[in-house]
Write a protein that holds these residues in place. Structure first.
Motif, PDB file in Angstrom:
ATOM      1  N   SER A  75       0.824  -1.215   0.000  1.00  0.00           N
ATOM      2  CA  SER A  75       0.000   0.000   0.000  1.00  0.00           C
ATOM      3  C   SER A  75       0.853   1.259   0.000  1.00  0.00           C
ATOM      4  O   SER A  75       0.408   2.299  -0.482  1.00  0.00           O
ATOM      5  N   ARG A  76       2.071   1.197   0.496  1.00  0.00           N
ATOM      6  CA  ARG A  76       2.913   2.398   0.534  1.00  0.00           C
ATOM      7  C   ARG A  76       3.273   2.889  -0.871  1.00  0.00           C
ATOM      8  O   ARG A  76       3.669   4.030  -1.050  1.00  0.00           O
ATOM      9  N   ARG A  78       1.106   3.096  -3.298  1.00  0.00           N
ATOM     10  CA  ARG A  78      -0.138   3.552  -3.922  1.00  0.00           C
ATOM     11  C   ARG A  78       0.003   4.930  -4.567  1.00  0.00           C
ATOM     12  O   ARG A  78      -0.383   5.132  -5.723  1.00  0.00           O
ATOM     13  N   LEU A 103     -10.841   4.929  -2.022  1.00  0.00           N
ATOM     14  CA  LEU A 103     -10.066   3.823  -1.482  1.00  0.00           C
ATOM     15  C   LEU A 103     -10.969   2.898  -0.672  1.00  0.00           C
ATOM     16  O   LEU A 103     -11.769   3.351   0.138  1.00  0.00           O
ATOM     17  N   SER A 105     -10.876  -1.221   1.274  1.00  0.00           N
ATOM     18  CA  SER A 105     -10.011  -2.312   1.693  1.00  0.00           C
ATOM     19  C   SER A 105     -10.880  -3.452   2.202  1.00  0.00           C
ATOM     20  O   SER A 105     -11.866  -3.235   2.896  1.00  0.00           O
ATOM     21  N   GLU A 110      -6.347  -3.865  -0.818  1.00  0.00           N
ATOM     22  CA  GLU A 110      -6.913  -2.530  -0.959  1.00  0.00           C
ATOM     23  C   GLU A 110      -7.118  -2.232  -2.432  1.00  0.00           C
ATOM     24  O   GLU A 110      -6.411  -2.759  -3.290  1.00  0.00           O
ATOM     25  N   ARG A 111      -8.105  -1.410  -2.679  1.00  0.00           N
ATOM     26  CA  ARG A 111      -8.460  -1.055  -4.053  1.00  0.00           C
ATOM     27  C   ARG A 111      -8.686   0.440  -4.112  1.00  0.00           C
ATOM     28  O   ARG A 111      -9.559   0.965  -3.423  1.00  0.00           O
ATOM     29  N   HIS A 165      -4.857  -2.118  -7.476  1.00  0.00           N
ATOM     30  CA  HIS A 165      -4.947  -3.132  -6.426  1.00  0.00           C
ATOM     31  C   HIS A 165      -3.631  -3.176  -5.663  1.00  0.00           C
ATOM     32  O   HIS A 165      -2.562  -3.052  -6.261  1.00  0.00           O
ATOM     33  N   GLY A 166      -3.706  -3.365  -4.367  1.00  0.00           N
ATOM     34  CA  GLY A 166      -2.509  -3.458  -3.550  1.00  0.00           C
ATOM     35  C   GLY A 166      -2.766  -4.263  -2.296  1.00  0.00           C
ATOM     36  O   GLY A 166      -3.907  -4.582  -1.958  1.00  0.00           O
ATOM     37  N   ARG A 167      -1.669  -4.564  -1.591  1.00  0.00           N
ATOM     38  CA  ARG A 167      -1.762  -5.287  -0.318  1.00  0.00           C
ATOM     39  C   ARG A 167      -2.116  -4.282   0.767  1.00  0.00           C
ATOM     40  O   ARG A 167      -1.453  -3.253   0.919  1.00  0.00           O
ATOM     41  N   ALA A 168      -3.137  -4.585   1.512  1.00  0.00           N
ATOM     42  CA  ALA A 168      -3.518  -3.714   2.626  1.00  0.00           C
ATOM     43  C   ALA A 168      -2.502  -3.906   3.749  1.00  0.00           C
ATOM     44  O   ALA A 168      -1.975  -5.002   3.937  1.00  0.00           O
TER      45      ALA A 168
END
Length: 169
Positions: A75-76, A78, A103, A105, A110-111, A165-168
């Motif tokens: 997430s950093r 993003r 945003l 999650s 996270e989206r 899309h990312g890792r929360a």
């Protein structure tokens, strides 16, 4: 019988029939040659399609949800990924109004939904979409709306809806 007598005996309907018969024979010979050429061209087209078709990719082993989540960017990243997306549109000379972000999650993912209105040529919009998806493998194009202001206009108004899309955390 002389040629004149033969022509006179046939008359104009007979001559027209004889000419039609000669034309039919010529057309039949040409038809056979054209069929052979068409078959050859079809075989050549099949070969070209087979060469152009990429080799079948080996089937990948199924990926678990955990593996998929681990492959997502953290997430950093993003804000940088969003900046890259916006910069790409600017570099491709697409005029954009303001973008909207939302945003969410859920379950470790996270989206960031990005709604991006842009104006440019159809080719520019296509290049932008292709380049953006190639640049960020965790980006998806969720929706696209295209509209031409007038039928003669070279530019289109496009509303693109992306998901980063990312890792929360």
């Amino acid at each position: 019988m002389s040629r004149r007598a033969f022509v006179k005996a046939l008359g104009w309907p007979g001559l027209a029939g004889l000419a039609a018969l000669v034309l039919a024979v010529v057309a039949l010979m040409l038809d056979q040659r054209w069929d052979a050429q068409a078959a050859m061209l079809q075989a050549e087209a099949r070969e070209l399609r087979a060469k152009a078709r990429p080799a079948a990719a080996p089937t990948a082993a199924p990926v678990s949800v955990q593996q998929w989540q681990a492959a997502l960017p953290p997430s950093r990243d993003r804000q940088q990924r969003l900046a890259d997306l916006l910069e790409l549109g600017i570099r491709l000379d697409l005029n954009g109004a303001r973008t909207e972000h939302r945003l969410s999650s859920s379950e470790g993912v996270e989206r960031l939904r990005v709604t991006m209105p842009v104006t440019g040529s159809y080719a520019q919009v296509r290049r932008f979409i292709g380049a953006a998806l190639e640049h960020d493998p965790a980006l998806s194009l969720d929706a696209i709306k295209l509209r031409r202001v007038s039928p003669m206009s070279a530019e289109v108004d496009a509303e693109l809806q992306w998901s980063l899309h990312g890792r929360a955390p």
